[in-house]
Design a protein around this motif. Structure first.
Motif, PDB file in Angstrom:
ATOM      1  N   ASP A   2       0.832  -0.870  -0.193  1.00 11.95           N
ATOM      2  CA  ASP A   2      -0.047  -0.153  -0.093  1.00 11.95           C
ATOM      3  C   ASP A   2       0.917   1.210   0.280  1.00 11.95           C
ATOM      4  O   ASP A   2       2.196   1.199   0.272  1.00 11.95           O
ATOM      5  N   ARG A   3       0.265   2.401  -0.041  1.00 17.56           N
ATOM      6  CA  ARG A   3       1.140   3.173  -0.598  1.00 17.56           C
ATOM      7  C   ARG A   3       2.084   4.144   1.202  1.00 17.56           C
ATOM      8  O   ARG A   3       2.970   4.108   0.892  1.00 17.56           O
ATOM      9  N   GLY A  40      -6.602  -9.071   0.301  1.00 15.11           N
ATOM     10  CA  GLY A  40      -7.216  -7.732   0.961  1.00 15.11           C
ATOM     11  C   GLY A  40      -6.517  -6.487  -0.157  1.00 15.11           C
ATOM     12  O   GLY A  40      -7.314  -5.077   0.921  1.00 15.11           O
ATOM     13  N   ASN A  41      -5.579  -5.947  -0.702  1.00 16.99           N
ATOM     14  CA  ASN A  41      -5.421  -5.646  -0.825  1.00 16.99           C
ATOM     15  C   ASN A  41      -5.836  -5.077  -2.203  1.00 16.99           C
ATOM     16  O   ASN A  41      -5.254  -3.950  -3.576  1.00 16.99           O
ATOM     17  N   ILE A  42      -6.727  -4.913  -3.536  1.00 18.91           N
ATOM     18  CA  ILE A  42      -7.177  -4.841  -4.394  1.00 18.91           C
ATOM     19  C   ILE A  42      -6.619  -3.208  -4.712  1.00 18.91           C
ATOM     20  O   ILE A  42      -7.164  -2.723  -5.907  1.00 18.91           O
ATOM     21  N   ASP A  43      -7.445  -2.799  -2.807  1.00 18.86           N
ATOM     22  CA  ASP A  43      -8.425  -1.989  -3.460  1.00 18.86           C
ATOM     23  C   ASP A  43      -6.708  -0.487  -3.293  1.00 18.86           C
ATOM     24  O   ASP A  43      -6.993   0.255  -3.232  1.00 18.86           O
ATOM     25  N   ASN A  44      -5.932  -1.232  -2.964  1.00 22.06           N
ATOM     26  CA  ASN A  44      -4.725  -0.649  -2.900  1.00 22.06           C
ATOM     27  C   ASN A  44      -4.008  -0.530  -3.987  1.00 22.06           C
ATOM     28  O   ASN A  44      -2.749   0.801  -3.857  1.00 22.06           O
ATOM     29  N   LEU A  45      -3.746  -1.338  -5.156  1.00 16.61           N
ATOM     30  CA  LEU A  45      -2.699  -1.421  -6.467  1.00 16.61           C
ATOM     31  C   LEU A  45      -2.646  -0.271  -7.089  1.00 16.61           C
ATOM     32  O   LEU A  45      -2.104   0.683  -7.682  1.00 16.61           O
ATOM     33  N   VAL A  71       4.777   2.574  -9.100  1.00 17.64           N
ATOM     34  CA  VAL A  71       6.127   1.505  -8.789  1.00 17.64           C
ATOM     35  C   VAL A  71       6.031   0.707 -10.551  1.00 17.64           C
ATOM     36  O   VAL A  71       4.710   1.348 -11.512  1.00 17.64           O
ATOM     37  N   VAL A  72       6.741   0.505 -10.713  1.00 19.27           N
ATOM     38  CA  VAL A  72       6.742  -0.139 -12.178  1.00 19.27           C
ATOM     39  C   VAL A  72       6.387  -1.952 -12.430  1.00 19.27           C
ATOM     40  O   VAL A  72       5.750  -1.787 -13.942  1.00 19.27           O
ATOM     41  N   ALA A  73       5.932  -2.413 -11.644  1.00 18.27           N
ATOM     42  CA  ALA A  73       5.055  -3.343 -11.537  1.00 18.27           C
ATOM     43  C   ALA A  73       4.742  -4.174 -10.649  1.00 18.27           C
ATOM     44  O   ALA A  73       5.298  -3.655  -8.653  1.00 18.27           O
ATOM     45  N   PHE A  74       4.066  -5.397 -10.495  1.00 14.67           N
ATOM     46  CA  PHE A  74       3.653  -6.055  -9.409  1.00 14.67           C
ATOM     47  C   PHE A  74       3.481  -7.327  -9.150  1.00 14.67           C
ATOM     48  O   PHE A  74       3.666  -8.265 -10.250  1.00 14.67           O
ATOM     49  N   LYS A  75       3.502  -7.615  -8.016  1.00 19.43           N
ATOM     50  CA  LYS A  75       4.453  -9.110  -7.895  1.00 19.43           C
ATOM     51  C   LYS A  75       2.936  -9.982  -6.694  1.00 19.43           C
ATOM     52  O   LYS A  75       2.451  -9.350  -6.132  1.00 19.43           O
ATOM     53  N   CYS A  76       2.705 -11.079  -7.454  1.00 19.95           N
ATOM     54  CA  CYS A  76       2.013 -12.451  -6.578  1.00 19.95           C
ATOM     55  C   CYS A  76       3.562 -13.108  -6.473  1.00 19.95           C
ATOM     56  O   CYS A  76       3.845 -13.579  -7.337  1.00 19.95           O
ATOM     57  N   HIS A  82      -0.837  -2.110 -15.977  1.00 20.72           N
ATOM     58  CA  HIS A  82       0.958  -3.107 -15.363  1.00 20.72           C
ATOM     59  C   HIS A  82       0.938  -4.309 -15.101  1.00 20.72           C
ATOM     60  O   HIS A  82       0.040  -4.845 -15.491  1.00 20.72           O
ATOM     61  N   VAL A  83       1.833  -4.591 -15.444  1.00 22.54           N
ATOM     62  CA  VAL A  83       1.914  -6.000 -16.149  1.00 22.54           C
ATOM     63  C   VAL A  83       2.248  -6.690 -14.234  1.00 22.54           C
ATOM     64  O   VAL A  83       2.842  -5.720 -13.351  1.00 22.54           O
ATOM     65  N   LEU A  84       1.632  -8.111 -13.939  1.00 24.40           N
ATOM     66  CA  LEU A  84       1.912  -8.967 -13.171  1.00 24.40           C
ATOM     67  C   LEU A  84       3.231 -10.037 -12.508  1.00 24.40           C
ATOM     68  O   LEU A  84       3.267 -10.846 -13.780  1.00 24.40           O
ATOM     69  N   SER A  85       4.140  -9.724 -11.855  1.00 21.58           N
ATOM     70  CA  SER A  85       5.295 -10.616 -12.678  1.00 21.58           C
ATOM     71  C   SER A  85       4.780 -12.402 -11.024  1.00 21.58           C
ATOM     72  O   SER A  85       3.979 -11.456  -9.921  1.00 21.58           O
ATOM     73  N   ILE A  86       4.622 -12.682 -11.567  1.00 20.28           N
ATOM     74  CA  ILE A  86       4.095 -14.343 -10.555  1.00 20.28           C
ATOM     75  C   ILE A  86       4.253 -14.692 -10.823  1.00 20.28           C
ATOM     76  O   ILE A  86       6.079 -15.462 -10.909  1.00 20.28           O
ATOM     77  N   HIS A  87       4.986 -15.437  -9.450  1.00 15.65           N
ATOM     78  CA  HIS A  87       5.928 -16.723  -8.780  1.00 15.65           C
ATOM     79  C   HIS A  87       4.899 -17.748  -9.146  1.00 15.65           C
ATOM     80  O   HIS A  87       3.715 -17.660  -8.587  1.00 15.65           O
TER      81      HIS A  87
END
Length: 461
Positions: free
Chosen positions: A102-103, A130-135, A143-148, A181-186
């Motif tokens: 989050d911010r 729980g953080n969908i609303d924070n994306l 941020v340059v991308a997201f990770k899950c 945005h790009v989502l990076s995934i493990h």
């Protein structure tokens, strides 16, 4: 003086060719490229016989600060990156505390980073339950991308990172598709790997080989296919991190050929350490996905040689030495992460370019050009006029043995200690600033600047 720096007589690696030319640098940018540049400069470097390449952009690094600075930190981690030929990196939203979801947590990390980075850096935001609303606020913060994580991760500690369930993955993809945005995934199947691990421990199967068997190839492939399907439904851009199997690469390439916006990375350890070697080296080589057997490794090399691996990254995931130990010799109890970012460039240059004849231009695309394009760093990733002077020199005539005392990590353990590498990074420049020199080590004070997706965000940290 017309220029700040001249790099002369090197074998300069461009997008599609290698040429012996001079490079002139002014105000942190590449100002001129020519066969001979005889204008005056404040400093001149003789690079004769060495490869002159864009610095690596390592898009998979865990610095662990704030909150777990006893594991690593911006100062020690970026010294290691600089010494290894990395000029920019992207810090993962874990294993810092709080995780960057989050911010508030993002700003906490930025505050901790002030004045500590020896190379340029960008930040990931996390996708967790729980953080969908924070994306969107994370996107606004740059941020340059997201990770899950599709595999199980996290701890009982408050504010630690946690893995997604399928609904969070689907809903997160829908949101990130709208944000662009790009989502990076493990990608590993959490339910199956967790149960296989439980069964192994119950049966007393506690070795490195048993750990690898608990995370079989199909659990990576299944998770990749599931993520690709959800991404196709939502229109989300994907990047698969640290892929360890050729079969998973094939599924990603099929999706690319079918029009999906997806890329794939792998890491040096998957190309250089087998399951059998993991048994010999011990817990410092534990990671997830796990190190595969020799047959699987040969297949993965085939995909790299064919040009099907978009990027190489370190997945530098450090920890204190006691977390790599088990009083009961139970490999499942020890931390799964490899400390290795100081040996990205030299190790893979040796193994790919020198030993397997991978074109050096392909190598540069994997370590620099493709990461810059994928993670929106338009001033970086190649040697060209007006680009940032993020440059490294690599001497392919030098060999050395990796020694504990030469590592810059906070905790000097690595599965590469004792390994002979047949090339050396001799200098690293970040925007024309010399930050590492083989003869003198780390040079000067931290010069790293923040790279953001949102140009309105303040750039200097």
């Amino acid at each position: 003086m017309k220029y700040d720096l001249l790099i002369k007589d090197g074998k300069v690696v461009f997008r599609d060719e290698v040429r012996n030319v001079d490079i002139a640098i002014k105000n942190g940018k590449i100002s001129a490229i020519a066969e001979k540049i005889d204008d005056e400069a404040l400093n001149t470097i003789n690079a004769e016989g060495q490869y002159v390449m864009p610095g690596m952009i390592d898009t998979h690094v865990h610095i662990c600060e704030p909150g777990r600075t006893e594991w690593e930190g911006f100062v020690t981690g970026t010294k290691a990156l600089a010494a290894g030929g990395t000029t920019s990196y992207v810090d993962m939203p874990l294993n810092a505390l709080p995780a960057t979801v989050d911010r508030e947590s993002l700003r906490s990390k930025l505050e901790a980073a002030k004045g500590k980075n020896y190379v340029d850096f960008a930040l990931y935001g996390g996708l967790v339950p729980g953080n969908i609303d924070n994306l969107e606020e994370l996107s606004d913060e740059g941020v340059v991308a997201f990770k899950c994580f599709m595999s199980t991760c996290g701890s009982d500690i408050p504010d630690d990172f946690t893995n997604v369930d399928d609904f969070t993955l689907y809903a997160g993809m829908k949101k990130l598709a709208k944000l662009g945005h790009v989502l990076s995934i493990h990608a590993e199947n959490a339910v199956i790997t967790d149960r296989l691990a439980e069964e192994a421990v119950k049966q007393g199967n506690l070795t490195a080989t048993d750990y690898v068997a608990s995370r079989p190839v199909f659990t990576e492939v299944e998770a990749v296919k599931r993520a690709l399907f959800l991404a196709k439904e939502t229109g989300c851009k994907l990047h698969f991190v640290h892929i360890s199997t050729a079969e998973a690469v094939d599924k990603i390439i099929e999706a690319q050929n079918g029009g999906q916006d997806v890329t794939v990375e792998s890491c040096p350890h998957y190309f250089t350490i087998t399951t059998a070697q993991f048994e010999e080296i011990g817990p410092v080589a534990k990671c997830s996905p796990p190190l595969r057997n020799e047959e699987e490794q040969v297949k993965l090399w085939g995909k790299l040689i064919e040009g099907k691996i978009d990027m190489l990254t370190s997945d530098h995931s450090p920890c204190p030495p006691d977390m790599k130990q088990s009083d009961t010799n139970n490999i499942f109890e020890v931390w799964g992460g490899i400390t290795g970012c100081q040996n990205n460039v030299d190790l893979m240059f040796d193994e790919a370019v020198l030993k397997r004849n991978v074109p050096v231009t392909d190598f540069v695309r994997m370590i620099a050009t493709n990461p810059a394009r994928r993670f929106n760093m338009p001033t970086k990733g190649e040697i060209a006029i007006s680009k940032d002077a993020d440059i490294i020199l690599v001497d392919a005539s030098q060999s050395y043995i990796v020694k504990k005392e030469d590592l810059y990590y906070r905790h000097k353990h690595s599965p590469y200690i004792g390994r002979n590498i047949n090339c050396r990074v001799t200098k690293t420049f970040v925007r024309g600033n010399l930050v590492f020199d083989l003869d003198h080590g780390i040079v000067g004070d931290p010069v790293g600047e923040l790279i953001t997706y949102n140009e309105k965000v303040s750039a200097l940290v």
